[in-house]
Scaffold this motif. Structure first.
Motif, mmCIF file in Angstrom:
data_model
loop_
_atom_site.group_PDB
_atom_site.id
_atom_site.type_symbol
_atom_site.label_atom_id
_atom_site.label_comp_id
_atom_site.label_asym_id
_atom_site.label_seq_id
_atom_site.Cartn_x
_atom_site.Cartn_y
_atom_site.Cartn_z
ATOM 1 N N TRP B 128 -20.635 36.169 47.630
ATOM 2 C CA TRP B 128 -20.286 34.999 48.433
ATOM 3 C C TRP B 128 -21.545 34.312 48.928
ATOM 4 N N ILE B 129 -21.357 33.071 49.378
ATOM 5 C CA ILE B 129 -22.449 32.366 50.050
ATOM 6 C C ILE B 129 -21.903 31.761 51.345
ATOM 7 N N ASP B 130 -22.806 31.514 52.293
ATOM 8 C CA ASP B 130 -22.454 30.700 53.452
ATOM 9 C C ASP B 130 -23.071 29.336 53.240
ATOM 10 N N LEU B 131 -22.212 28.322 53.256
ATOM 11 C CA LEU B 131 -22.683 26.967 52.987
ATOM 12 C C LEU B 131 -22.460 26.099 54.218
ATOM 13 N N GLU B 132 -23.499 25.368 54.604
ATOM 14 C CA GLU B 132 -23.361 24.429 55.714
ATOM 15 C C GLU B 132 -23.122 23.044 55.131
ATOM 16 N N ASN B 133 -22.019 22.408 55.532
ATOM 17 C CA ASN B 133 -21.722 21.089 54.974
ATOM 18 C C ASN B 133 -22.307 19.975 55.851
ATOM 19 N N ALA B 134 -21.998 18.741 55.484
ATOM 20 C CA ALA B 134 -22.606 17.593 56.160
ATOM 21 C C ALA B 134 -22.231 17.525 57.637
ATOM 22 N N GLU B 135 -21.067 18.095 58.005
ATOM 23 C CA GLU B 135 -20.651 18.093 59.416
ATOM 24 C C GLU B 135 -21.296 19.232 60.203
ATOM 25 N N GLY B 136 -22.039 20.078 59.530
ATOM 26 C CA GLY B 136 -22.666 21.199 60.210
ATOM 27 C C GLY B 136 -21.774 22.434 60.282
ATOM 28 N N GLU B 137 -20.584 22.365 59.667
ATOM 29 C CA GLU B 137 -19.722 23.562 59.615
ATOM 30 C C GLU B 137 -20.297 24.541 58.602
ATOM 31 N N VAL B 138 -20.154 25.837 58.918
ATOM 32 C CA VAL B 138 -20.601 26.854 57.973
ATOM 33 C C VAL B 138 -19.372 27.470 57.304
#
Lengths: 243, 440
Positions: B128-138
Motif C-alpha cells: 500500500w501507499i499513503d497518498l496526499e491529494n490536492a486537498e491535503g487529505e491522506v
C-alpha cells in the motif's frame, strides 16, 4: 552500551549525532519540544540499528520544568548532547524585542538551566560527559547577529567554565563550534564550500571530541584561524565593517 | 523549515530550473507543483517552479522481520534499505540500475529491473501507499482500498499527489552475492536467442554494441544472475556472506567537454568492452553491487556527457517486432549515434496500467548527449517505435511530443480524464506533464 541524551533532537545535526551513536550501539534518549513529531525518528533509529530509543518532552524556554525533566529520565545519562539553538529571523536587530528575548532564553538561559540540573546529577554520580553545540558567532559580537552571538558567547563561557568545574568533580564538558552547516535551515543559501560542514561532519567531530576529552572543538580547523583573525581586528576598524 | 530557492536539474543535467523548494510539512499555497525525491529521472519529470522535496522524510516506520514488509517514508532511498537489510538477509524485490532513488520516485515511475521478465515492476511488490491529494487529505491506497488511485499512482509520475509512505515487500536472500554467467553473443539474432533461452534466470540484461557493422550488428554481452545460496559461497566469503555495499564513492570531478564523446570514442569503448570478454561464456561469483549498480561507484558520472546535458531514450517493442528492433539499431548506426551503454532486456507480461511503461517485449535504452541535431534523430526513432507498436519511458524522457504519448499509451487519455476529475485545478504538474499536455 551508554545512555545518550540529545537535547533538541529535531535538528539535522542532532539527527546525525543520533544516527552515529545508534550505529555504535548506544541507547538514545531524544528530547525536543514537539516530541510527538519524534516518533518516526524513534522508529527509524530502532529499525535501522536495533537500539532502544526513548522520547521526552523538553522545552528550552521553560526553565522551571528542567529539574523535573532531568528527574524523569530513567537514570543519569552517560553522555549529553546539547544541540538546540535559535537563530531566528532577526539575530541582529533592535526592533524585535520578543525575538531578542527568545534568542537569549533559548541559546543561553535555557541551555544553562538544563545543564545545571544534568551536571549536578553527573557530579553526584561522579562521571559523565556533556557536549554543547555553541557557535563561532560567540567569539566576537557582530553587527549582523549580535543577539545570537552574545547568547552563544555566554554559552561558550558557561561550557568552558563548567568543564573546569567538572574536572574536579568527575565529569567532562566539551564546547563545539561548528561554523557554517549545511542543514535544512541553510538549504538554498550560498555558503562558501570550504567553510561549510555537513551535519555528519559536525556529529563526528562532536562525538570524537567528547570521547577524547577535548575542551574546544572547531569542526573545520580553518575556523580556528578565521576566528583568531576576527578576534584580533582592532575595534576601531571592526565597527565600520559590514560583518 | 521555510521554502528556499534552488537551481535544480535532474540526472540528465537539463533542464535547469530555479525552483522554490518545500520540505516536511510545508506546501505551496497553490499549484502547480510536483513532488521530487532524488532527482534521478533523466529529464523534466521532477522539474517545476515549485517543488515538494521528500528529502527530509526518510524514516523507516515499521519492519516485520517475519514477513519482510518494510514501511517507510517516501524519501527513503533504496541505498539505505540495502545498507540496513542486506545484513539481515533481505533484498529489494526490484531494483533499477542505481540505488540512489527514493521509494516515492520508484513507485511514481513504477521502475523495473533486470528481473522484470519474472518479477514484474516495483509496484507489484508494494502492499500500500499513503497518498496526499490536492486537498491535503491522506489516503491509504492498495489493491483492496482506493484501488483506482493506487493504480493511477503506480507509474503516474507524481501527477496524482504526494506519495508520503510506502509499504514494500522485501525479498529474502541467503547471501549478498550473485552467481553471474556472462555470454558473448556475436550478433542481434544470437543475443535474442540467448535471452529467450535463459528466461528462467532471475536477472537478465544484455549490453549491446549499437555501432558494430554488418554481420556483427547487435553483438552483445548477456549478463545473467541468480542470488547465491549460502552453501554456494567459497570459504573466503563465508564470514562476510551478508556484507552490504560500500558507502565509499569516487566522484567524477568535472564536466567533460562536449567533443570528448564522439562516435570514435564510443566505438573504441564498445570494441574494448566486447573483446575484453574473451571466452564464449564465463561463470563468476560477484557482489550485488557491481552486478546491479556498476555505475553507482562513480558519483556524478552524468558529467561525462558535458554541461549541455544528455538524455536517455528507452523504448519497448512487442516480442514479435524484431524487425522493428533491427531497423532502429540500423538507424542508430547510420547516424553514428551509438552510446556507451546500450542495454537490451526482455520484459515479461505486464498488465496495461495508465502511464506505466513496461509491457511484454524487448526494451532498449541508450544515452545521447544533447545537441541541436538530436531531436531530428529521436523523432525518427519515435516514428519507428510507434510503427512497431512500442512506446517510450517517461522517466527518461525530455522531449516526447504529446501526440506520441497519446498514440503509444492506450490509457493515457483515460489517465488525463481521471486526474482532471480528481483535481480540477491540476495541482500536481511537472514540466513534463505540461509539455505532454496531460492537464485538461
Amino acid at each position: 552500551m551508554k545512555h545518550c541524551l540529545i537535547l533538541g533532537a529535531h535538528s539535522d545535526v542532532a539527527l546525525a549525532i543520533a544516527h552515529q551513536l545508534a550505529k555504535e550501539g548506544h541507547s538514545l534518549w531524544l528530547a525536543a519540544r514537539r516530541f510527538q513529531d519524534l516518533e518516526p525518528i524513534q522508529k527509524d533509529l530502532e529499525i535501522r540499528y536495533g537500539v532502544p530509543v526513548a522520547c521526552f518532552a523538553f522545552d528550552a524556554e521553560k526553565p522551571e520544568s528542567h529539574q523535573a525533566f532531568v528527574e524523569a529520565l530513567p537514570e543519569c545519562p552517560d553522555e549529553v548532547y546539547l544541540v538546540f539553538g535559535y537563530l531566528g529571523p532577526h539575530p541582529g536587530s533592535l526592533e524585535h524585542p520578543t525575538d531578542a528575548r527568545r534568542i537569549v532564553q533559548v541559546n543561553f538561559a535555557g541551555a544553562v538551566s538544563v545543564l545545571q540540573a544534568l551536571a549536578l546529577a553527573m557530579q553526584k554520580r561522579g562521571k559523565g560527559a556533556i557536549a554543547g553545540i555553541s557557535s563561532v558567532a560567540g567569539e566576537r559580537g557582530r553587527k549582523s547577529n549580535f543577539l545570537y552571538g552574545s547568547a552563544k558567547a555566554g554559552l561558550s563561557a558557561y561550557l568552558d567554565g563548567l568543564r573546569n568545574y567538572g574536572y574536579h568533580h568527575g565529569f567532562h564538558v566539551c564546547t563545539v563550534k561548528p561554523g557554517f552547516i549545511r542543514t535544512a535551515m541553510t538549504a538554498g543559501m550560498d555558503l562558501p564550500k570550504p567553510l561549510t560542514a555537513s551535519p555528519e561532519q559536525v556529529a563526528k567531530a562532536t562525538i570524537s571530541g567528547l570521547r577524547k576529552k577535548k575542551g574546544r572543538v572547531y569542526v573545520l580547523p580553518i575556523w580556528r584561524w578565521i576566528m583568531c583573525l576576527i578576534r584580533n581586528i582592532p575595534d576601531s576598524m571592526f565597527r565600520k565593517k559590514q560583518l | 523549515m521555510s521554502p528556499f530557492k534552488q537551481s535544480i536539474s535532474n540526472w540528465g543535467n537539463y533542464p535547469l530550473t530555479e525552483s522554490l523548494v518545500y520540505q516536511g510539512k510545508e506546501r505551496p499555497a497553490s499549484g502547480p507543483y510536483i513532488a521530487r525525491g532524488m532527482g534521478r529521472c533523466y529529464g523534466d519529470s521532477a522539474s517545476q517552479a515549485q517543488i515538494w522535496s521528500s528529502r527530509a522524510n526518510r524514516c523507516m516506520l515499521d519492519f516485520d522481520s517475519n514477513t519482510g514488509v518494510l514501511t517507510a517514508e517516501a524519501g527513503l532511498t533504496l541505498d539505505e534499505i540495502l545498507q540496513t537489510f542486506v545484513p539481515r538477509a533481505w533484498f529489494l524485490p526490484v531494483t533499477p540500475g542505481t540505488k540512489f532513488v527514493s521509494l516515492g520516485g520508484a513507485f511514481a515511475s513504477d521502475i523495473h529491473g533486470k528481473n522484470h521478465h519474472g518479477n514484474g515492476c516495483f509496484s507489484d511488490h508494494v502492499l500500500w501507499i499513503d497518498l496526499e491529494n490536492a486537498e491535503g487529505e491522506v489516503l491509504r491506497c492498495s489493491r483492496e482500498k482506493n484501488q483506482e488511485l493506487f493504480e493511477l499512482t503506480a507509474g503516474g509520475m507524481g501527477l496524482t499527489g504526494i506519495i508520503l509512505r510506502v509499504a514494500l515487500q522485501l525479498h529474502p536472500i541467503e547471501t549478498a552475492y550473485i552467481k553471474q554467467r556472462s555470454i558473448r553473443c556475436r550478433n542481434l539474432q544470437e543475443t535474442l536467442e540467448q535471452i529467450l533461452a535463459h528466461q528462467h534466470w532471475t536477472h537478465s540484461v544484455a549490453w549491446i554494441d549499437c555501432l558494430a557493422p554488418g554481420k556483427a550488428m547487435g553483438r552483445s554481452i548477456l549478463l545473467l544472475g541468480e542470488h547465491a545460496k549460502a552453501n554456494e559461497l567459497p570459504e573466503k566469503y563465508q564470514n562476510q556472506a551478508l556484507k552490504p555495499h560500500s558507502t565509499q564513492q569516487k566522484n567524477f570531478p568535472f564536466f567533460l567537454p562536449g567533443f570528448a564523446l564522439n562516435s570514435f570514442s564510443v566505438k573504441t569503448f564498445n570494441f574494448l568492452y566486447y573483446h575484453k570478454h574473451l571466452p564464449k561464456q564465463k561463470e563468476q561469483l560477484v557482489h550485488y553491487e557491481p552486478f546491479f549498480y556498476p555505475l553507482d561507484a562513480i558519483g556524478h558520472w552524468n558529467r561525462i556527457y558535458g554541461k549541455r546535458g544528455f538524455t536517455q531514450y528507452q523504448f519497448v517493442l512487442p516480442p514479435d517486432q524484431v524487425d522493428g528492433l533491427i531497423k532502429i539499431i540500423e538507424t542508430i548506426r547510420a547516424h553514428g549515434m551509438g552510446s556507451f551503454l546500450t542495454v537490451l532486456k526482455l520484459f515479461g507480461p505486464q498488465k496495461e496500467n495508465y502511464l506505466r511503461f513496461p509491457k511484454e517485449g524487448f526494451t532498449l535504452a541508450m544515452d545521447f548527449p544533447l545537441s541541436p541535431k538530436l531531436e531530428g534523430f529521436l523523432s525518427q526513432l519515435d516514428a519507428l517505435v510507434l510503427k512497431h507498436g512500442g512506446r517510450v519511458y517517461l522517466t527518461k524522457d525530455l522531449r516526447m511530443p504529446p501526440e506520441m504519448l497519446m498514440a503509444s499509451y492506450p490509457q493515457a487519455e483515460q489517465f488525463r480524464q481521471k486526474i482532471k476529475e480528481m483535481d480540477s485545478k491540476a495541482t500536481f504538474q511537472s514540466l513534463q506533464s505540461q509539455r505532454l499536455d496531460l492537464h485538461l
